[in-house]
Design an enzyme around this catalytic site. Sequence first.
Site, PDB file in Angstrom:
ATOM      1  N   ASP A 328       0.846  -1.175   0.000  1.00  0.00           N
ATOM      2  CA  ASP A 328       0.000   0.000   0.000  1.00  0.00           C
ATOM      3  C   ASP A 328       0.889   1.236   0.000  1.00  0.00           C
ATOM      4  O   ASP A 328       2.052   1.177   0.403  1.00  0.00           O
ATOM      5  CB  ASP A 328      -0.902  -0.019   1.239  1.00  0.00           C
ATOM      6  CG  ASP A 328      -1.945   1.068   1.213  1.00  0.00           C
ATOM      7  OD1 ASP A 328      -2.531   1.303   0.146  1.00  0.00           O
ATOM      8  OD2 ASP A 328      -2.173   1.691   2.263  1.00  0.00           O
ATOM      9  N   LYS A 442      -8.574  29.691  -1.265  1.00  0.00           N
ATOM     10  CA  LYS A 442      -7.643  28.681  -1.778  1.00  0.00           C
ATOM     11  C   LYS A 442      -8.447  27.587  -2.454  1.00  0.00           C
ATOM     12  O   LYS A 442      -9.605  27.322  -2.086  1.00  0.00           O
ATOM     13  CB  LYS A 442      -6.791  28.079  -0.656  1.00  0.00           C
ATOM     14  CG  LYS A 442      -7.540  27.142   0.273  1.00  0.00           C
ATOM     15  CD  LYS A 442      -6.618  26.524   1.305  1.00  0.00           C
ATOM     16  CE  LYS A 442      -7.411  25.564   2.204  1.00  0.00           C
ATOM     17  NZ  LYS A 442      -6.640  25.101   3.359  1.00  0.00           N
TER      18      LYS A 442
END
Length: 909
Positions: A328, A442
Site C-alpha cells: 500500500d 484557496k
Amino acid sequence: MEIHRFGIDEALASLKSGSTGLSSAEAQRRLREYGRNELAATRRANPLAEIVGHFIGPFPIVLLVAAALSFVLATQTPGDDMQRLGFAIIVVVVVSGAFSYWQAFRAERTLAALQRLLPARVQALRDGRVEAVPTDDLVPGDVVVLQAGDRVPADCRVIDSEGARIDLSTVTGESVPQACEVDASSSAERPRNLLLAGTAVVAGTVTAVVFATGAHTEFGAIAQLAQRRGGERSPLQRQLDHLSRRIVALAVGLGVLFFAIGWAIGIPVWTDLIFAIGIIVAMVPEGLLPTLTLALVLTGRRMAARQVLIRHLPAVEALGSTTVICTDKTGTLTQNRMSVRSVYLGGRIAEADAVQDPGSVRAYRPLFETAALCHELPAAGYLDEQAGRNGDPMERALFDFACRALGAPPRAPRRGAIAFDTRRMRLTTLHAHPDGEALYCKGALETVLPLCTGFLREGRIEELSPAAHADIERAHGEMAVRGLRVLALAHRTNVGSGPASEAAADSATRFAALEQELVFVGLAGLEDPPRPEVPAAIARCREAGIRVIMVTGDHPATAIAIGRDIGLIHADVPGVVTGEGLRHMSDTQLQLALDAPEIIFARVQPEQKMRIVEALKRKREIVAVTGDGVNDAPALRAAHIGVAMGASGTDVAREAADIVLLDDNFASIVAGVEEGRAVFDNIRRFLTYILAHNVPEVVPYLAFALFKVPLALTPIQILAIDMGTDSLTALGLGIDKPDPRIMRRPPRPPDEKLLDWRVVGRAYCVLGAVEAIAAMAAFFHVLHDGGWRPGTPIAADDPLYLQATTACLVAIVLMQSINVFICRSGEGPIFARGHSRNPLIPTGVLFGLLLTLAIVYTPHGNAFFGTAPIGAVSWLLLLPFAAALIGIEFVRRRRARHRQMPPIPARAG
C-alpha cells in the site's frame, strides 16, 4: 438500494424517516427486526475439536501408534521398559502440538479489532431531540449528527453538511480527505453523498441518515472477508507437510517390511514388534517439529530486536522466500501526512524552506496569511499544537508551513466562510483585521485564477497580465507533473466592514459576491512524503530479486509520482491499472498485465487487492502484502505473508497480518527478508544434521533382522539422542545468523524443496553412512573384546551387552558433534564461520557430551537408558572415524567447487 441517486427527501422517505429522525418506539421496533449494529462473529468450531486438530498430523499419529504399541508390549514383556518408552513418546507429541494451538483465535482477534474501530456512542435524533445513543442501537432510518473527530458508526446518506470532510483512508486507502456532498449523485464509484462505517470526520459537521448497519455495511463486508478468508499455508508449512508424509511413509514401510522379515525368519512376535517400533522411532525425527518451532521462536525474537514482530511462526521462512511484495502507499511507503514541498510566488518556483526567511515573509505575507487562516481545521486546532492533529492533513500542512514562517498563528477572528465542495473547488473565509476585513481563498487553480485581477510580486500588487496568467499555468503544470497536489492562493483586503459585510457573511450568496477582484498570491505544492528509508529499502529489494508492486486506493498520478520518488518506477510510461479497469479485466488479462516490468494498481477496492494477490499466486509467485488500514486486512490474510504497520496501522491490519513492523519502517521488511532467507538455509542444514543420525539409528535394526546379531541401539537410547544430546546443537543450526551475501542472490525457485535428492544423498549416503560404520564398529569392538562371538546369544541385561550399546550411543553422539560443524559451514571451511558467531553451537556440543557422560557414568543414567560405563579405548577408537568424516567432506566440497568454476580459456598461440 442505490440511495446515493435519491434526493434528500426521497432518501428519507425510502427509509420511512424524516429530518427529525425516528421515534424511540420505532427505533426499538427496528432494532428487533434488523438486529444490533455490530459485526456478527462466524461460528467457531468446537474448542475441543480445535485442540485435537493441532495434534493430528503424520508425525504425531505415527508416534502415538508407536506409544500405544509400547504400552501393549509393556504388558507382555515387563522387563523391556516399553512403558517408559511409551511415556517418552507421548511427551514428545504433546510438546510438538502445544506450540501451534494459540493460532486458533486469530479470526476472533481480527473481528474484535474491527469492532474497536467503531465509536461507543453517537449523537442521533430521537423524538425530535439530539441524544447520545449507543452505537449498537443504531437502526436504518436513524438520523445522526457527526462532528470533526467522530468515526462514522454505520453506512449513511448525507442530508446536510457544514464544511464536512471525511478521511476514507482506513476503508478506501485515499490519503486526502474528501468533502461531503448533499445532492443526488449518479456516480457509481464512491459517491460523496455517502458515509461509510469506519471512516472519520476530520472537519466540519455532517448530518446523515443511516441506511445500513452491522454486517450489511461496507465495513462489515470487509470484516467478513478478513474472517472467512482462510490463511494460506506458507511454503515452509507445505514443504514440512510433504517432508513429514515422506518420512512417515518410509518409516512405516520399513517397519512393516522388516516386521515381515522377522516373522519369516522365526523371530518371536513380541520381539519382532519391538523391532518394528524401533525402526519407526529411529526413522521418525522426533525432535524435528519441536526443535524447528523453537528455532523459529528464537529467530522471531531476534527479528523483534530489528523491529520485526512475528505473529505466525512459519511466516519467518515465508518472508525469506518472497518474490513479490504488494505494498500500500498511504502510511506504508509514505508518512500519511501532507507537507508543503514547493511554492510559486512572484513568478518563480521555490522550495518551501527557501521562502521562510524574513525578506520573503515580508514580501509575500498575504500568501502565508492565506495559508494560515483559510482552512476548516477543528476549533482551536490552529492555536493548540495537539488539538488539530486530527484535522485535514492538507490544511494542517499549510497551517504549519505558514506558522513556521510567521512565527505564530495570525490573530484574525473569522467572520464567515464558504466551505469547499466539488462544484466550487475552493474554500473562502472572511476575517476581521484592525484595518478592516480581508477575504482569503484557496482551491483548484481553474476556479481561483478567474476570480483574480491582481498578481503579488515582491510585495507589490501588479495587474494580472496575460503573460503572468500563462506563467502561472506553466508553473502549475510543472508542479503537477512532479506529483504534487497544487493549490492556488488568493486574497482581497478592505472588502468592507459594518452591517453590509456582516450581512454578506451570513448569506452564502452575498458572501460569494465578495469573491471578486482577488489578488493572486501564489501556488502551494503539497506532497505526502515518502519515508526516508524507503528508497534504500526498494533498492535492496531490487538487488535481492524481489519485485515491489504498489497497490493503493489513491489517484494514479499520485501513485506514479511517489513511485518515482522512491525508486520504484523508472520507465517513462509505467503500467497503470485502475480499479475500474481491473473490474473489466479477465483473470487471464490480469495475469498478462502483471508481466509488465513496472506496474502500479490505483483506485482499487479491498476485494480487488485480493484478486491481484490470487493472480500473482497463480503465476507461482510467493506474495507478501504490506498495509496498515482496514482495507488491507483481506489481502493481508490472502497473501502467503501479511505485513502490517505497528505504530500507525489499525488493529485490524495488525491482527490479520503474520508480521508487524514495529517502527512502521518499510526498510525493516528488508531485514525480515534477510532473516527469512537465513531461516531456509538454516532449516536445510538442520535437516541434514538430524537426518544423518537416522542412518546409525536404523542400521542396528537392519543388522538385527538380516544378520541375527544383537540389537546395537535400543529405542530409549534413540530418544536420548533425538531429544537430548542433539537438541541444542540442532537448535543452534536453526538460529544461525544470516550470511552478509544472502541479499545479493535472487529468491530461490518456488518449487525448490527443503529436502531434495542432493540433501538426502549427503545426509544418508555420506554423513550417515560414516556415522553408521563408526557406531557398529564401536558396538562390535566392545562385544569382541568381551569374548562374544557371532551366533552366541546374549541377554538384554548382560553387562557386556549394556556396554556395547553404550559404545554405539557414544559413537553417534561423538560423530554428531563433528557433523554439526560440517552442516553449519555450508560449502566453506568446516570449522570457520567468520561472518557470524553462534555460541549455541559449541554450547550444544558441550551439553551433548556432558549429557552423554551422565548417561554413561551415573547410576541413574545407567538405570533409565540401559547403559553401562565404558573404558577410554572405546572413546579413542572413534577418533579415526571422526577424522575420516572430516576428510570425506573436505574432498566432496573441493570437487563441488571445481565443478562450479568456469573453464579457463585456452591461451592463444
